[in-house]
Design an enzyme around this catalytic site. Structure first.
Site, PDB file in Angstrom:
ATOM      1  N   HIS A 128       0.834  -1.209   0.000  1.00  0.00           N
ATOM      2  CA  HIS A 128       0.000   0.000   0.000  1.00  0.00           C
ATOM      3  C   HIS A 128       0.866   1.255   0.000  1.00  0.00           C
ATOM      4  O   HIS A 128       0.612   2.188  -0.765  1.00  0.00           O
ATOM      5  CB  HIS A 128      -0.909  -0.009   1.222  1.00  0.00           C
ATOM      6  CG  HIS A 128      -1.633   1.271   1.452  1.00  0.00           C
ATOM      7  ND1 HIS A 128      -2.874   1.544   0.929  1.00  0.00           N
ATOM      8  CD2 HIS A 128      -1.277   2.385   2.153  1.00  0.00           C
ATOM      9  CE1 HIS A 128      -3.266   2.755   1.293  1.00  0.00           C
ATOM     10  NE2 HIS A 128      -2.304   3.281   2.036  1.00  0.00           N
ATOM     11  N   GLU A 129       1.890   1.295   0.846  1.00  0.00           N
ATOM     12  CA  GLU A 129       2.732   2.484   0.937  1.00  0.00           C
ATOM     13  C   GLU A 129       3.532   2.695  -0.338  1.00  0.00           C
ATOM     14  O   GLU A 129       3.699   3.833  -0.794  1.00  0.00           O
ATOM     15  CB  GLU A 129       3.658   2.384   2.156  1.00  0.00           C
ATOM     16  CG  GLU A 129       2.935   2.298   3.499  1.00  0.00           C
ATOM     17  CD  GLU A 129       2.005   3.474   3.747  1.00  0.00           C
ATOM     18  OE1 GLU A 129       2.263   4.573   3.216  1.00  0.00           O
ATOM     19  OE2 GLU A 129       1.007   3.291   4.467  1.00  0.00           O
ATOM     20  N   HIS A 132       1.583   4.478  -2.991  1.00  0.00           N
ATOM     21  CA  HIS A 132       1.550   5.944  -2.936  1.00  0.00           C
ATOM     22  C   HIS A 132       2.659   6.545  -3.800  1.00  0.00           C
ATOM     23  O   HIS A 132       2.467   7.568  -4.471  1.00  0.00           O
ATOM     24  CB  HIS A 132       1.708   6.428  -1.504  1.00  0.00           C
ATOM     25  CG  HIS A 132       0.472   6.314  -0.670  1.00  0.00           C
ATOM     26  ND1 HIS A 132      -0.723   6.902  -1.022  1.00  0.00           N
ATOM     27  CD2 HIS A 132       0.245   5.693   0.525  1.00  0.00           C
ATOM     28  CE1 HIS A 132      -1.635   6.648  -0.099  1.00  0.00           C
ATOM     29  NE2 HIS A 132      -1.073   5.912   0.842  1.00  0.00           N
ATOM     30  N   GLU A 189      -5.985   6.986  -0.897  1.00  0.00           N
ATOM     31  CA  GLU A 189      -5.860   5.808  -0.035  1.00  0.00           C
ATOM     32  C   GLU A 189      -6.487   4.583  -0.694  1.00  0.00           C
ATOM     33  O   GLU A 189      -5.915   3.487  -0.679  1.00  0.00           O
ATOM     34  CB  GLU A 189      -6.526   6.080   1.323  1.00  0.00           C
ATOM     35  CG  GLU A 189      -5.832   7.123   2.169  1.00  0.00           C
ATOM     36  CD  GLU A 189      -4.444   6.686   2.611  1.00  0.00           C
ATOM     37  OE1 GLU A 189      -4.185   5.461   2.674  1.00  0.00           O
ATOM     38  OE2 GLU A 189      -3.615   7.561   2.881  1.00  0.00           O
TER      39      GLU A 189
END
Length: 272
Positions: A128-129, A132, A189
């Site tokens: 997930h990070e 970004h 997100e």
């Protein structure tokens, strides 16, 4: 004269918007005002400051575990044009958090391991990070912030002769925050969740662990703000979206479920 200045500023805003449009990895429209090199330099400088100001974990087992999971994810991440290597640092903190910055900088807090309890769950966070960074979210947020500030300046000029101008500006500031910045961040997100699912799936982790992770997060969080005023989707919204994403992935064997041995968490270590 004032009207001419307003027209010029509005024209400049329109030109910026039209000339800086891009698309994210999922096809979402983006506004990116800064170069990739600029964002990489900013991320690298910020990371160096964090390493100076925050304690770094010297636990060899925890560092090896985080590096193992991250390395598996990075094997399926395409090469980046603005940096050549990713750097991973484990910070010694009870924060349940992790992050990735432009320039390939990844930080993981040891407190996260008390909630991300398996390699697959940690992979969900790391993926997930990294999502970004791959989607240029920092550039997007900074660009949107700059454009919002310019818009408020223009509006301030327009309302300068209005006796209720200050009150109108205050209301506009709240409207911009709730109506533009926060929903926009929720979109980022959700997009990173989608990218993270793809990355962990391609790397051989079990993507369904992302659902369990956010169930753990929901249990660990208390007093969270309502979704309307939050920069993150609510746990239920996030869990439902992740489950939908998992169901849409092809069914392949999960190769890395136990390849990265998980060390005892801080809480477990204190009880040994």
């Amino acid at each position: 004269m004032l009207r001419t200045a307003k027209t010029v500023m509005l024209s400049l805003c329109l030109m910026v918007m039209l000339s800086s449009c891009s698309h994210s990895p999922t096809g979402r429209n983006q506004l990116l005002l800064f170069s990739g090199d600029d964002m990489a330099n900013l991320g690298q400088r910020s990371f160096e400051e964090m390493k100076k100001s925050q304690p770094i974990s010297d636990d060899k087992a925890i560092n090896a575990y985080v590096q193992c999971v991250t390395a598996a994810i990075l094997k399926v991440v395409p090469p980046q044009s603005n940096f050549s290597e990713w750097e991973v640092v484990v910070f010694d903190s009870d924060q349940v958090n992790a992050f990735a910055l432009p320039g390939g900088k990844i930080g993981v807090y040891t407190g996260l391991l008390d909630v991300a309890k398996t390699p697959d769950q940690l992979a969900a966070v790391i993926g997930h990070e990294i999502g970004h960074v791959l989607a240029d979210h920092s550039n997007e947020r900074l660009s949107r912030s700059q454009l919002t500030a310019l818009g408020l300046t223009i509006t301030g000029i327009t309302l300068s002769d209005n006796p209720y101008g200050d009150l109108a500006l205050a209301g506009l500031g709240l409207g911009v925050q709730v109506g533009i910045l926060l929903p926009y961040n929720r979109a980022q997100e959700s997009e990173s969740d989608k990218i993270g699912l793809q990355l962990m799936h391609q790397a051989g982790f079990d993507p369904s662990a992302s659902v369990t992770l956010w169930q753990n997060m929901a249990k660990a969080s208390k007093g969270a703000p309502p979704e309307l005023l939050s920069t993150h989707p609510s746990p239920d919204t996030r869990i439902n979206a992740l489950q939908t994403g998992v169901n849409q992935l092809p069914n392949v064997p999960h190769r890395l479920t136990s390849s990265c041995p998980r060390p005892p968490s801080k809480k477990q270590s204190k009880n040994i």
